[in-house]
Scaffold this motif. Sequence first.
Motif, PDB file in Angstrom:
ATOM      1  N   ALA A 126       0.822  -1.219   0.000  1.00 32.33           N
ATOM      2  CA  ALA A 126       0.000   0.000   0.000  1.00 32.33           C
ATOM      3  C   ALA A 126       0.854   1.266   0.000  1.00 32.33           C
ATOM      4  O   ALA A 126       0.538   2.246   0.656  1.00 32.33           O
ATOM      5  CB  ALA A 126      -0.974  -0.004   1.167  1.00 32.33           C
ATOM      6  N   VAL A 127       1.925   1.238  -0.784  1.00 34.13           N
ATOM      7  CA  VAL A 127       2.799   2.405  -0.891  1.00 34.13           C
ATOM      8  C   VAL A 127       2.032   3.596  -1.455  1.00 34.13           C
ATOM      9  O   VAL A 127       2.313   4.746  -1.145  1.00 34.13           O
ATOM     10  CB  VAL A 127       4.038   2.077  -1.760  1.00 34.13           C
ATOM     11  N   TRP A 128       1.014   3.320  -2.238  1.00 31.46           N
ATOM     12  CA  TRP A 128       0.189   4.361  -2.862  1.00 31.46           C
ATOM     13  C   TRP A 128      -0.722   5.063  -1.862  1.00 31.46           C
ATOM     14  O   TRP A 128      -1.309   6.082  -2.176  1.00 31.46           O
ATOM     15  CB  TRP A 128      -0.679   3.732  -3.960  1.00 31.46           C
ATOM     16  N   ASP A 129      -0.839   4.556  -0.660  1.00 30.18           N
ATOM     17  CA  ASP A 129      -1.803   5.070   0.317  1.00 30.18           C
ATOM     18  C   ASP A 129      -1.243   6.282   1.066  1.00 30.18           C
ATOM     19  O   ASP A 129      -1.015   6.235   2.272  1.00 30.18           O
ATOM     20  CB  ASP A 129      -2.191   3.959   1.292  1.00 30.18           C
ATOM     21  N   THR A 130      -1.001   7.354   0.340  1.00 24.02           N
ATOM     22  CA  THR A 130      -0.518   8.594   0.946  1.00 24.02           C
ATOM     23  C   THR A 130      -1.475   9.726   0.592  1.00 24.02           C
ATOM     24  O   THR A 130      -2.207   9.651  -0.395  1.00 24.02           O
ATOM     25  CB  THR A 130       0.894   8.955   0.438  1.00 24.02           C
ATOM     26  N   GLN A 131      -1.447  10.768   1.369  1.00 28.59           N
ATOM     27  CA  GLN A 131      -2.389  11.877   1.183  1.00 28.59           C
ATOM     28  C   GLN A 131      -2.297  12.504  -0.200  1.00 28.59           C
ATOM     29  O   GLN A 131      -3.306  12.840  -0.812  1.00 28.59           O
ATOM     30  CB  GLN A 131      -2.145  12.944   2.246  1.00 28.59           C
ATOM     31  N   PHE A 132      -1.083  12.647  -0.716  1.00 28.27           N
ATOM     32  CA  PHE A 132      -0.895  13.338  -1.994  1.00 28.27           C
ATOM     33  C   PHE A 132      -0.503  12.390  -3.134  1.00 28.27           C
ATOM     34  O   PHE A 132       0.001  12.843  -4.156  1.00 28.27           O
ATOM     35  CB  PHE A 132       0.140  14.444  -1.844  1.00 28.27           C
ATOM     36  N   ASN A 133      -0.726  11.106  -2.933  1.00 29.05           N
ATOM     37  CA  ASN A 133      -0.380  10.112  -3.966  1.00 29.05           C
ATOM     38  C   ASN A 133       1.072  10.240  -4.408  1.00 29.05           C
ATOM     39  O   ASN A 133       1.382  10.258  -5.591  1.00 29.05           O
ATOM     40  CB  ASN A 133      -1.310  10.229  -5.178  1.00 29.05           C
ATOM     41  N   ASN A 134       1.956  10.343  -3.417  1.00 30.91           N
ATOM     42  CA  ASN A 134       3.363  10.550  -3.736  1.00 30.91           C
ATOM     43  C   ASN A 134       4.272   9.458  -3.173  1.00 30.91           C
ATOM     44  O   ASN A 134       5.436   9.681  -2.899  1.00 30.91           O
ATOM     45  CB  ASN A 134       3.828  11.929  -3.265  1.00 30.91           C
ATOM     46  N   GLY A 135       3.729   8.255  -3.030  1.00 33.06           N
ATOM     47  CA  GLY A 135       4.531   7.138  -2.553  1.00 33.06           C
ATOM     48  C   GLY A 135       5.536   6.690  -3.604  1.00 33.06           C
ATOM     49  O   GLY A 135       5.291   6.775  -4.805  1.00 33.06           O
ATOM     50  N   VAL A 136       6.677   6.216  -3.130  1.00 33.39           N
ATOM     51  CA  VAL A 136       7.727   5.719  -4.020  1.00 33.39           C
ATOM     52  C   VAL A 136       8.276   4.423  -3.431  1.00 33.39           C
ATOM     53  O   VAL A 136       8.531   4.338  -2.232  1.00 33.39           O
ATOM     54  CB  VAL A 136       8.879   6.735  -4.166  1.00 33.39           C
ATOM     55  N   LEU A 137       8.450   3.427  -4.277  1.00 35.51           N
ATOM     56  CA  LEU A 137       9.075   2.176  -3.872  1.00 35.51           C
ATOM     57  C   LEU A 137      10.355   2.004  -4.666  1.00 35.51           C
ATOM     58  O   LEU A 137      10.339   2.076  -5.904  1.00 35.51           O
ATOM     59  CB  LEU A 137       8.148   0.988  -4.141  1.00 35.51           C
ATOM     60  N   VAL A 138      11.450   1.808  -3.973  1.00 31.72           N
ATOM     61  CA  VAL A 138      12.716   1.477  -4.613  1.00 31.72           C
ATOM     62  C   VAL A 138      12.933  -0.009  -4.340  1.00 31.72           C
ATOM     63  O   VAL A 138      13.050  -0.430  -3.194  1.00 31.72           O
ATOM     64  CB  VAL A 138      13.885   2.307  -4.055  1.00 31.72           C
ATOM     65  N   TYR A 139      12.948  -0.785  -5.400  1.00 34.08           N
ATOM     66  CA  TYR A 139      13.035  -2.236  -5.300  1.00 34.08           C
ATOM     67  C   TYR A 139      14.379  -2.698  -5.837  1.00 34.08           C
ATOM     68  O   TYR A 139      14.771  -2.341  -6.954  1.00 34.08           O
ATOM     69  CB  TYR A 139      11.896  -2.868  -6.110  1.00 34.08           C
ATOM     70  N   VAL A 140      15.085  -3.486  -5.029  1.00 33.78           N
ATOM     71  CA  VAL A 140      16.392  -4.013  -5.427  1.00 33.78           C
ATOM     72  C   VAL A 140      16.306  -5.538  -5.390  1.00 33.78           C
ATOM     73  O   VAL A 140      15.983  -6.123  -4.355  1.00 33.78           O
ATOM     74  CB  VAL A 140      17.507  -3.520  -4.479  1.00 33.78           C
ATOM     75  N   LEU A 141      16.587  -6.153  -6.522  1.00 33.27           N
ATOM     76  CA  LEU A 141      16.606  -7.611  -6.641  1.00 33.27           C
ATOM     77  C   LEU A 141      18.049  -8.023  -6.885  1.00 33.27           C
ATOM     78  O   LEU A 141      18.584  -7.871  -7.982  1.00 33.27           O
ATOM     79  CB  LEU A 141      15.703  -8.071  -7.788  1.00 33.27           C
ATOM     80  N   PHE A 142      18.690  -8.511  -5.823  1.00 32.60           N
ATOM     81  CA  PHE A 142      20.119  -8.807  -5.885  1.00 32.60           C
ATOM     82  C   PHE A 142      20.469  -9.852  -6.948  1.00 32.60           C
ATOM     83  O   PHE A 142      21.442  -9.688  -7.678  1.00 32.60           O
ATOM     84  CB  PHE A 142      20.640  -9.275  -4.524  1.00 32.60           C
ATOM     85  N   ALA A 143      19.703 -10.925  -7.025  1.00 31.31           N
ATOM     86  CA  ALA A 143      20.031 -12.025  -7.947  1.00 31.31           C
ATOM     87  C   ALA A 143      20.082 -11.561  -9.398  1.00 31.31           C
ATOM     88  O   ALA A 143      20.895 -12.054 -10.180  1.00 31.31           O
ATOM     89  CB  ALA A 143      19.032 -13.161  -7.792  1.00 31.31           C
TER      90      ALA A 143
END
Length: 68
Positions: A29-46
Amino acid sequence: MLEPALDAGDLWAGVTPRARALQLFASLAVWDTQFNNGVLVYVLFADHAIEIVADRGFSARVDRSEER
């Protein structure tokens, strides 16, 4: 979000690092912010992959030519 590798089921299904990042963006639910300003930084090591998923508050301000 850091993950060492995709699980076997995701690998078998052909899940890409981008698709996994989008799954996590929704499930956490990263999108669940007041101003729709969520950010996900995803790192997949493999896969040596980094994906950045930004909510529509940011996406609306980025010119599509700047995306990869």
